[in-house]
Every structure is written in structure tokens, then in C-alpha cells.
Design an enzyme around this catalytic site. Sequence first.
Site, PDB file in Angstrom:
ATOM      1  N   GLU A 187       0.813  -1.249   0.046  1.00 37.86           N
ATOM      2  CA  GLU A 187       0.008   0.032   0.005  1.00 37.86           C
ATOM      3  C   GLU A 187       0.854   1.264  -0.161  1.00 37.86           C
ATOM      4  OE1 GLU A 187      -3.480   2.332   2.868  1.00 37.86           O
ATOM      5  OE2 GLU A 187      -2.856   0.157   3.227  1.00 37.86           O
TER       6      GLU A 187
ATOM      7  N   ARG B  32       5.972  32.049 -20.065  1.00 34.15           N
ATOM      8  CA  ARG B  32       5.432  33.302 -19.377  1.00 34.15           C
ATOM      9  C   ARG B  32       6.546  34.155 -19.253  1.00 34.15           C
ATOM     10  NH1 ARG B  32       1.055  36.335 -17.807  1.00 34.15           N
ATOM     11  NH2 ARG B  32       1.716  37.321 -15.639  1.00 34.15           N
TER      12      ARG B  32
END
Length: 404
Positions: free
Chosen positions: A266, A292
Site C-alpha cells: 500500500e 510566461r
Amino acid sequence: MASAVVYSLKITQNRRPYLVPQRPITMDNEELTLFRDMAHRALEAEISPHIEQWEAQHSVPRKLWHTLGQAGLLCPDMPEEYGAAGTTPEVTFAVIEEMSRLGFGGIASGYSIHSNIVAPYIEHFGTEEQKSQWLPKMVAGEALGALAMTEPSAGSDVQSIRTKAVKDGDEWILNGSKIFITNGMLADIVIVAAITDPGKGAKGTSLFIVDATLPGFARGKKIEKMGQHTSDTAELFFQDVRLPASSLLGELNKGFVIMMTELPRERLGIAAQAIAAAEGALDITVDYVLERKAFGQTIASFQNTRFTLAEVKTEIAINRAFYEKCADAYTEQRLTAEDAAMLKYASTEMQCKTVDQCLQLFGGYGYTTEYPISRFYTDARIQRIYGGTSEIMRELVARSILGR
């Protein structure tokens, strides 16, 4: 949705099914790369066009899981006899990574519960009857899985659960409630941790496979969260749910042992999600700063931007190296609980830090939902909590050092 059949996983080599007592055969790099490419294309085709809508409505359609099953993406490392590809766990981790890299954090969490946790629980500890009943449906996406351990008063302390199962003839009667259950609203099958021998704590805990259609099983309203909006999370209630004796998963009163046995896998899945999501956030940040402009030049030309990106890339690379070491150890059945805890702690802390650094480079745009970086940011925060909080991980590591 477009037909997913064209993406179906085709691995024809005869492979030994992955079982805990055996050492599985690993895929070679070429095979794994081909699978990643296939998975990436399938996910982009089936999820990308809809992700904004699903994020806005805070849910995904049940049909998505059936589509993923048709594409051969669900439970790929389950044995071929149940309709799966019979690969090794690294293939399941690869799907988690591709979902996370694309910014589908909520879906990746639901996928991990289904394919990386619930299915292995059944395959490793279930009876042949249980495997035959549920695994083919889980592989096909006809049955969605959930794991119900956490309770309102128990949190990370699974030894303090109050949900009880009492024997009544050939049946068990289940009563109690669970909270923060991923896939809870849509699940067809739920593995539930319950007390079967009161007074013995962890040594009196068992696991049960609960069919969500049984009388007495109920779902509370969907829990709204700050992130992972495409991962449905619910509170579940069990009121005098009658379970057949065949619902017991594994041995009686061995539920805690089973949970501890499966925790390393997990936590590997959570780490895969953390590292790939950080990589995905870095990718879109690089694209943004190269385009940008500010003060007459691209943001990428500023030293602060360049140093930040260098730091992010380095942190990701360090964690990926540790992850791959742990993944190899798991494949060879030598991954320790301590290493899994260190990996989970380090990778999720890194994810939250690096995604925050990436978002900062977007300026005000990073705080808007119009830019995917904000989703990477909000989806990351839960990673330090579920699967064992960072605080619990530090305690586990400390015990391994100090012996207490």
C-alpha cells in the site's frame, strides 16, 4: 467515451501468477515501457477530455471503471485464470504513476485502493471461492473495491476499531461504521475490519468481504474534501448485516496480521503516486516558465526560477531512486516495514513541498483552478495523511532504530 478495447493489454508470455510465497518474474524494461505508453494513451483518451467536468461535479461516472477494465488497466498483476494479465506488481504501480503524472490524483487513489490493495488482499488471503467470485469482476471493472478500516474514533490506530462481527450459527452479524472510505459511494465489494474476539484488541480482529447489496449496508452522504475531488469518499454503516461464513477473509482473528502484511505494498503505491505527481507538476511548470514573460524576459531566465527547478528535480530524483530500490525489494520479498514507512514519509513530504514550489512559480495563476497546478497542489495534501500519517511513519522508523 471512446472505445477502450483498442488499448487492451496484450501480454502473451506465460508468466507465473504473483503469489506471496513465490518470487515473481519481472517485466523487462522494454515491456514495461510499452505498457506505460499504452496506459498513458488510454488514460489521455478516456479521462483527459472529461477531467475538468468530473472535478467540477466532484465525482466520476461508474462507467469509468468498466472502461478501465476493458482497457486491461485494472488489477493487471492478478493471475491470468481470473481474466487478468498475470504481470507483476510493478505494472500496477506503473498505472498509478501514469494517472498521477497526468494530474488525475483522485482517480489514482481510487485505482490504488481497487487494484493495489483490495484485489491483492483477496488474491493472497482469499479462498478459491472468494477469488473466483470477485477477482474476474474486479479485473473487468464490474465490481469496484473499497477497504474499510478507519473509524470516526480510530483514525490511524486500527487497533482501536469498534465495528464488531458476532457469530450467529453459520453466519456473522456485522455492526458498526467506517469513515473516509475511498470508493465508498460506488463500491460493490468492501473489505471490512471488525472485532470478532472482544477484549483482545488487534489479536481479536478479522476481515470480511462484504457485498454492498446486502441488507443493512448503507452509505452516508459523500464527504466533500479540499482535494482529490474525483475520488469519492464516504462514511459506511453496517446495521445487523448478515454475512455468510464464507465472507471471512483469511483466518479468524488474523485481520491485523493481514493488514500489516499488506501495508508495504500500500505504501509503495502511495509513494509511486507521490513521485509521479511531483514529476507531472514539474513538467507543466517547466512549460509555463518557458512561455510566461515578466520584465521583458521569460520567467525561466531568472536565477530564482532556475534554482527552484533544480532543487525540485533533485528532490524528485532522490526519492525516485529510493522508490525503485524499495520496489525491487518488494518484488524480491525483502522490503521491510521500516523501509516502506521511510519511503512513504519521504516521498509524500517531498511531493507536498515540491508541488508548492512549482505552484509558486505560476504566481497568481497557480491559485486558480484554471491551471492544473492547483489540482496537483490540493490533491497532494492528503498523501501525508492516508496510509499512515507522516507522524506515524516517523514513529515506526524511530522504533526500528531504538527497538521500542
